[in-house]
Design an enzyme around this catalytic site. Structure first.
Site, PDB file in Angstrom:
ATOM      1  N   ASP A  99      48.401   5.848  62.837  1.00  0.00           N
ATOM      2  CA  ASP A  99      47.256   6.510  62.924  1.00  0.00           C
ATOM      3  C   ASP A  99      47.068   7.704  61.798  1.00  0.00           C
ATOM      4  O   ASP A  99      48.235   8.258  61.620  1.00  0.00           O
ATOM      5  CB  ASP A  99      46.983   7.143  64.533  1.00  0.00           C
ATOM      6  CG  ASP A  99      45.855   7.630  64.670  1.00  0.00           C
ATOM      7  OD1 ASP A  99      44.596   7.203  64.208  1.00  0.00           O
ATOM      8  OD2 ASP A  99      45.947   8.954  65.086  1.00  0.00           O
TER       9      ASP A  99
ATOM     10  N   TYR B 122      41.453  11.730  58.523  1.00  0.00           N
ATOM     11  CA  TYR B 122      40.998  10.536  57.528  1.00  0.00           C
ATOM     12  C   TYR B 122      39.308  10.510  57.408  1.00  0.00           C
ATOM     13  O   TYR B 122      38.826   9.962  56.354  1.00  0.00           O
ATOM     14  CB  TYR B 122      41.523   9.566  58.045  1.00  0.00           C
ATOM     15  CG  TYR B 122      43.000   9.343  57.614  1.00  0.00           C
ATOM     16  CD1 TYR B 122      43.841  10.022  57.150  1.00  0.00           C
ATOM     17  CD2 TYR B 122      43.652   7.776  57.970  1.00  0.00           C
ATOM     18  CE1 TYR B 122      45.328  10.174  57.015  1.00  0.00           C
ATOM     19  CE2 TYR B 122      45.073   7.769  57.511  1.00  0.00           C
ATOM     20  CZ  TYR B 122      45.635   8.765  56.990  1.00  0.00           C
ATOM     21  OH  TYR B 122      47.096   8.234  56.805  1.00  0.00           O
ATOM     22  N   GLY B 123      38.875  10.562  58.267  1.00  0.00           N
ATOM     23  CA  GLY B 123      37.293  10.554  58.612  1.00  0.00           C
ATOM     24  C   GLY B 123      36.611  11.137  57.306  1.00  0.00           C
ATOM     25  O   GLY B 123      35.755  10.336  56.624  1.00  0.00           O
TER      26      GLY B 123
ATOM     27  N   CYS C 177      43.399   3.571  64.274  1.00  0.00           N
ATOM     28  CA  CYS C 177      42.534   4.663  63.609  1.00  0.00           C
ATOM     29  C   CYS C 177      41.320   3.905  62.965  1.00  0.00           C
ATOM     30  O   CYS C 177      41.560   2.894  62.446  1.00  0.00           O
ATOM     31  CB  CYS C 177      43.308   5.271  62.474  1.00  0.00           C
ATOM     32  SG  CYS C 177      41.995   6.379  61.547  1.00  0.00           S
ATOM     33  N   ASN C 178      39.946   4.167  63.530  1.00  0.00           N
ATOM     34  CA  ASN C 178      38.718   3.410  63.080  1.00  0.00           C
ATOM     35  C   ASN C 178      38.556   3.460  61.670  1.00  0.00           C
ATOM     36  O   ASN C 178      38.224   2.511  60.932  1.00  0.00           O
ATOM     37  CB  ASN C 178      37.661   3.799  64.011  1.00  0.00           C
ATOM     38  CG  ASN C 178      37.483   3.495  65.231  1.00  0.00           C
ATOM     39  OD1 ASN C 178      37.211   2.137  65.608  1.00  0.00           O
ATOM     40  ND2 ASN C 178      38.149   4.149  66.206  1.00  0.00           N
ATOM     41  N   THR C 179      38.796   4.549  60.911  1.00  0.00           N
ATOM     42  CA  THR C 179      38.653   4.891  59.612  1.00  0.00           C
ATOM     43  C   THR C 179      39.474   3.924  58.769  1.00  0.00           C
ATOM     44  O   THR C 179      39.316   3.373  57.888  1.00  0.00           O
ATOM     45  CB  THR C 179      38.813   6.446  59.211  1.00  0.00           C
ATOM     46  OG1 THR C 179      38.108   7.170  60.213  1.00  0.00           O
ATOM     47  CG2 THR C 179      38.326   6.666  57.866  1.00  0.00           C
TER      48      THR C 179
ATOM     49  N   GLU D   6      40.957  17.582  69.213  1.00  0.00           N
ATOM     50  CA  GLU D   6      41.976  18.207  68.599  1.00  0.00           C
ATOM     51  C   GLU D   6      42.289  19.768  69.030  1.00  0.00           C
ATOM     52  O   GLU D   6      43.323  20.299  69.144  1.00  0.00           O
ATOM     53  CB  GLU D   6      41.756  18.245  67.133  1.00  0.00           C
ATOM     54  CG  GLU D   6      41.947  16.917  66.395  1.00  0.00           C
ATOM     55  CD  GLU D   6      43.302  16.315  66.106  1.00  0.00           C
ATOM     56  OE1 GLU D   6      44.426  17.153  66.197  1.00  0.00           O
ATOM     57  OE2 GLU D   6      43.518  15.336  66.151  1.00  0.00           O
TER      58      GLU D   6
ATOM     59  N   THR E 121      39.392   6.678  68.025  1.00  0.00           N
ATOM     60  CA  THR E 121      40.508   6.323  69.062  1.00  0.00           C
ATOM     61  C   THR E 121      40.742   8.108  69.992  1.00  0.00           C
ATOM     62  O   THR E 121      41.490   8.030  70.777  1.00  0.00           O
ATOM     63  CB  THR E 121      41.941   6.341  68.437  1.00  0.00           C
ATOM     64  OG1 THR E 121      42.018   6.814  67.430  1.00  0.00           O
ATOM     65  CG2 THR E 121      41.705   4.762  68.185  1.00  0.00           C
ATOM     66  N   HIS E 122      39.950   9.124  69.511  1.00  0.00           N
ATOM     67  CA  HIS E 122      39.985  10.160  70.078  1.00  0.00           C
ATOM     68  C   HIS E 122      38.980  10.347  71.174  1.00  0.00           C
ATOM     69  O   HIS E 122      39.398  11.125  72.215  1.00  0.00           O
ATOM     70  CB  HIS E 122      39.419  11.565  69.138  1.00  0.00           C
ATOM     71  CG  HIS E 122      40.599  12.014  68.070  1.00  0.00           C
ATOM     72  ND1 HIS E 122      40.833  11.148  67.012  1.00  0.00           N
ATOM     73  CD2 HIS E 122      41.445  13.313  68.215  1.00  0.00           C
ATOM     74  CE1 HIS E 122      41.567  11.969  66.307  1.00  0.00           C
ATOM     75  NE2 HIS E 122      42.006  13.000  66.955  1.00  0.00           N
TER      76      HIS E 122
END
Lengths: 277, 277
Positions: free
Chosen positions: B16, B48-49, B79-81, B158, B191-192
């Site tokens: 991730d 990463y977004g 991680c989606n990105t 975060e 995922t957050h």
């Protein structure tokens, strides 16, 4: 590499003791609308629940041998009793993915349950096999499982009165032995039961998640086809429905359950036996 | 045939951009309690977004190369990105099953949605990639998808204030553009976001099913391990957590989220680069 695109358009075979597996077929049509289904119901010899393991195993092999004449890319055993008896054998025997209805339901219940206390209802045969308990405990050894045979529910569905006024009473009486206050998830361990979801949910109360193995099996098929690059690419589906019983009866029930006109083909037991190697 | 039992006890690799993928790790621990996890979070280079595809692709390859030093039986891109950019490549490149977080969420949404109208929320990068829309429409071409980037939600998580008094307001403002009355399902495409499930459910109302890709990815991993005969047979898990950032920070957040004491190991970027072929 030229075979690949063709294979994606192969049919998905679905076998069942009769019409119960149509709940699985319906979910496959809903979740995977591009796929083609070849369904085979053994209505003449239904129900499988009270039969011996040897007999169910033999009948299941006959159904599979008949369907395997056609090019299939996956096989669903849409009957809990047949799954308990034949899944391990068929997974070894066939070179295509084979899915039963027990493990998908068990996995979904593990996902849904927070307190690790799960109920399972099914036919006498399924409950006696202990298949759900084994499947649940293989993944979560500390899982507490309450199993209950409900022999009156399949006849209720087969009678066509599953949404009749009496169905709540029959369901309430059948489910009475379950320790509702101790569990947070209930597995419908029979492909007939999703038709009784409404009274079952009413009886169990809103705090208990009700898991339909039909829905979960279709979802798991979707996962498997994706990971094996076998998803259909275009809508060429031309479903076929075979039955060992009356094709008229089958077509009437299937059209009613699936909400669209279904044509059924009658298959004789001798034809099926000819297919066995 | 002697390698098989060993391989079942190999770890599951999870990568991730930072700590977000711990929601996936937590679900894997819950649904597959016998499995061992090796988690690697790139906290130093998180998020990463907003990064370019090239950069995310390069970073992801570095994380994978580091984890592949260990014997792994499956890899999760949590991680989606990173999934949007690298899943196809990694599936081809590695000989073990590779799962991203996008397809499991999409499949679960297809299962949940009755009216075929689905909302997706995610980072700017994920939404811009159109990955969910592609995944949904590959299976259900007629699906109506409402996508919305919610750049304020990751910072909220975060910051550690995800269950603070302001979180409802931030969520309500972020989700305001969604046509709630037209959809019946919402995918948490980051995922957050599962940490914000409560305010999100409150804002969306009880008629909209909220799909956590963390939960679904763990469930899909369970399916894949089962079908490949790779489920762990005994509890030998000794999870390991690696981070490119501060191991103390990581351990503190991970211990908090996972509800148990976590020891984290720091990995330098130069070590990672040495792992690349």
């Amino acid at each position: 590499m030229q075979i690949q695109p063709q294979k994606n358009e192969y049919a998905i075979g679905i076998i069942d003791s009769g019409v119960g597996g149509l709940t699985v077929a319906k979910e496959v049509m809903r979740q995977l609308p591009l796929e083609t289904i070849y369904y085979f119901g053994d209505s003449l010899r239904c129900p499988y629940g009270p039969r011996s393991e040897t007999e169910v195993f033999q009948f299941t092999k006959e159904l599979v041998a008949f369907l395997m004449q056609f090019p299939l890319k996956a096989l669903l055993i849409a009957c809990n009793t047949a799954t308990a008896v034949s899944l391990v054998y068929l997974k070894k025997k066939l070179s295509i993915p084979v899915l039963g209805v027990i493990d998908p339901g068990a996995r979904a219940a593990i996902k849904a349950s927070k307190n690790k206390k799960i109920g399972v209802i099914g036919t006498v045969g399924t409950i006696k096999s202990g298949a759900y308990e084994k499947s649940l405990k293989r993944i979560q050894p500390t899982m507490e499982v309450h199993s209950l045979a409900c022999p009156n529910l399949v006849p209720l569905v087969e009678s066509g009165n599953w949404n009749g006024v009496d169905s709540y009473d029959v369901v309430a009486e059948s489910l009475a032995p379950l320790p509702k206050e101790e569990m947070d998830t209930l597995i419908l361990g029979c492909t007939h039961y999703p038709l009784l979801t409404q009274p079952i949910t009413q009886v169990m109360g809103e705090n208990i998640a009700v898991i339909s193995s039909a829905e979960e099996t279709a979802s798991e098929l979707s996962t498997i086809l994706y990971h094996q690059n076998l998803l259909a690419q275009k809508q060429t589906n031309q479903h076929r429905f075979f039955t060992t019983g009356s094709s008229d009866n089958f077509a009437r029930i299937a059209s009613d359950w699936l909400g669209k006109s279904v044509y059924a083909e009658s298959v004789s037991l001798s034809t099926m036996k000819d297919c066995l190697a």
